[in-house]
Design an enzyme around this catalytic site. Sequence first.
Site, PDB file in Angstrom:
ATOM      1  N   ASP A 170      -4.333  -4.923   0.612  1.00 11.31           N
ATOM      2  CA  ASP A 170      -3.573  -3.855  -0.048  1.00 11.31           C
ATOM      3  C   ASP A 170      -3.754  -4.060  -1.547  1.00 11.31           C
ATOM      4  O   ASP A 170      -3.218  -5.000  -2.125  1.00 11.31           O
ATOM      5  CB  ASP A 170      -2.094  -3.961   0.369  1.00 11.31           C
ATOM      6  CG  ASP A 170      -1.229  -2.857  -0.235  1.00 11.31           C
ATOM      7  OD1 ASP A 170      -1.616  -2.305  -1.278  1.00 11.31           O
ATOM      8  OD2 ASP A 170      -0.149  -2.569   0.328  1.00 11.31           O
ATOM      9  N   LYS A 195       0.621   5.409  -6.321  1.00 12.06           N
ATOM     10  CA  LYS A 195       0.947   4.549  -7.453  1.00 12.06           C
ATOM     11  C   LYS A 195      -0.113   4.693  -8.565  1.00 12.06           C
ATOM     12  O   LYS A 195      -0.244   5.770  -9.107  1.00 12.06           O
ATOM     13  CB  LYS A 195       1.107   3.115  -6.960  1.00 12.06           C
ATOM     14  CG  LYS A 195       1.904   2.967  -5.641  1.00 12.06           C
ATOM     15  CD  LYS A 195       3.365   3.344  -5.761  1.00 12.06           C
ATOM     16  CE  LYS A 195       4.103   3.467  -4.439  1.00 12.06           C
ATOM     17  NZ  LYS A 195       3.992   2.352  -3.510  1.00 12.06           N
TER      18      LYS A 195
HETATM   19  C1  LIG Z   1       4.155   2.096  -2.103  1.00  4.84           C
HETATM   20  C2  LIG Z   1       3.383   1.042  -1.427  1.00  4.84           C
HETATM   21  C3  LIG Z   1       2.912   1.192  -0.113  1.00  4.84           C
HETATM   22  C4  LIG Z   1       3.232   2.427   0.706  1.00  4.84           C
HETATM   23  O1  LIG Z   1       2.627   3.555   0.199  1.00  4.84           O
HETATM   24  P1  LIG Z   1       3.271   5.054   0.323  1.00  4.84           P
HETATM   25  O2  LIG Z   1       2.303   5.863  -0.443  1.00  4.84           O
HETATM   26  O3  LIG Z   1       4.643   4.987  -0.257  1.00  4.84           O
HETATM   27  O4  LIG Z   1       3.303   5.363   1.785  1.00  4.84           O
HETATM   28  C5  LIG Z   1       2.166   0.179   0.429  1.00  4.84           C
HETATM   29  N1  LIG Z   1       1.893  -0.957  -0.258  1.00  4.84           N
HETATM   30  C6  LIG Z   1       2.338  -1.146  -1.520  1.00  4.84           C
HETATM   31  C7  LIG Z   1       2.013  -2.411  -2.222  1.00  4.84           C
HETATM   32  C8  LIG Z   1       3.098  -0.160  -2.145  1.00  4.84           C
HETATM   33  O5  LIG Z   1       3.555  -0.368  -3.378  1.00  4.84           O
END
Ligand SMILES: *Cc1c(COP(=O)(O)O)cnc(C)c1O
Length: 379
Positions: A170, A195
């Site tokens: 991630d 993000k």
């Molecule tokens: C926000 C986030 C997610 C989930 O993503 P969404 O777009 O809210 O579904 C997964 N991993 C991290 C590190 C995040 O900050």
Amino acid sequence: MKFNTKTIHGGQQHDPAYGSVMPPIYQTSTYAQSTPGGHKGYEYSRTHNPTRSALENALASIENGSHGLAFGSGLAAIDAVLKLLEPGDEVVSTNDLYGGSYRLFTSIYKNFGIKFHFIGMENAEKIEDYINENTKLIWVETPTNPVMNIIDIKTTANIAKRKNVLLAVDNTFATPYLQQPLDLGADIVMHSATKYIGGHSDLVMGALVVKDQDLAKRLYFIQNASGAVCGPQDSFLALRGIKTLHIRMQRHCENGKAVAEYLANHPKIEKVYWPGFESHPNHNIAKSQMNDFGGMVSFVTKGNNYNEAIKIVENMKIFTLAESLGGVESLAGHPASMTHASIPKEEREKTGVVDALIRLSVGIEDEADLIADLKQAIG
Ligand SMILES: *Cc1c(COP(=O)(O)O)cnc(C)c1O
């Protein structure tokens, strides 16, 4: 092509119809066929959409992958990866995982017979102890949320290769500007494009990038079969976001450093979490796998007082109290009462989420204004 050029041109071509420099928003569900099967590569927009394709090509380019896939949210992207698994399979993951990922793993996929091991990964060598013949996936997040633990991607990738297990990273916090997991040996990169990739707090989206043809095929099948795709408008916005990713990230990093250093020297602050400090336990790994240290900074005030932390986030004027991160504007969050409120106090405190922990997503405003805001809010 260098990264700063790839964000603007990578995987892109001018639209073949009229040469438009930005891809049009193809707001259509379907495409005319001259004879059954006689189409121009597009049949139905769950399967393919030209605006989404343009975004997916850009994502593949900036992550040094061969294939990109865009989804309706970050969690939809993670969900697609887990659908590669079968009952009886096991997953090894970090013990301070993003809360939504943890919820998806333990409240949904556990019911389908998949077993998860959540472990501390600060020492990546330890991961090997949790791998057995059923292990199919290692799921890593680095830096982690909200205490900025750093996991050694290369060492983890070597273990994954040796054990014939997929490694997914991630990369939401770091973005490819700072770290390119596929180059370090990971199989799958995942983003909450909500993000930094989108970067303007105006969309919810997820992404995957891979470099293996067969893995790409399996994921495209899942993307189409399960159908959690993003729409053309959001694809357009994310693509526009990518074009400034490098200059936004540069400023996020500069401001993040200034804020981290200001807080570290503040008499009322007990602890600051930022991987750029030499005192960070995995600073050397951060230095070797990241180009800079990012715009995420967390801190704890002396005395660890819950109400005082609430006061501070309420007092902030430029930092907005809100969930999420990675937009141009600075945000502040209080994990104990917001993102981590559902986790029992003893549990969350084990991973550093104490009552007075405040997490900042440092934006790209003027550094002096951000410091002044923290100064007046903390007192
Ligand atoms: C926000 C986030 C997610 C989930 O993503 P969404 O777009 O809210 O579904 C997964 N991993 C991290 C590190 C995040 O900050």
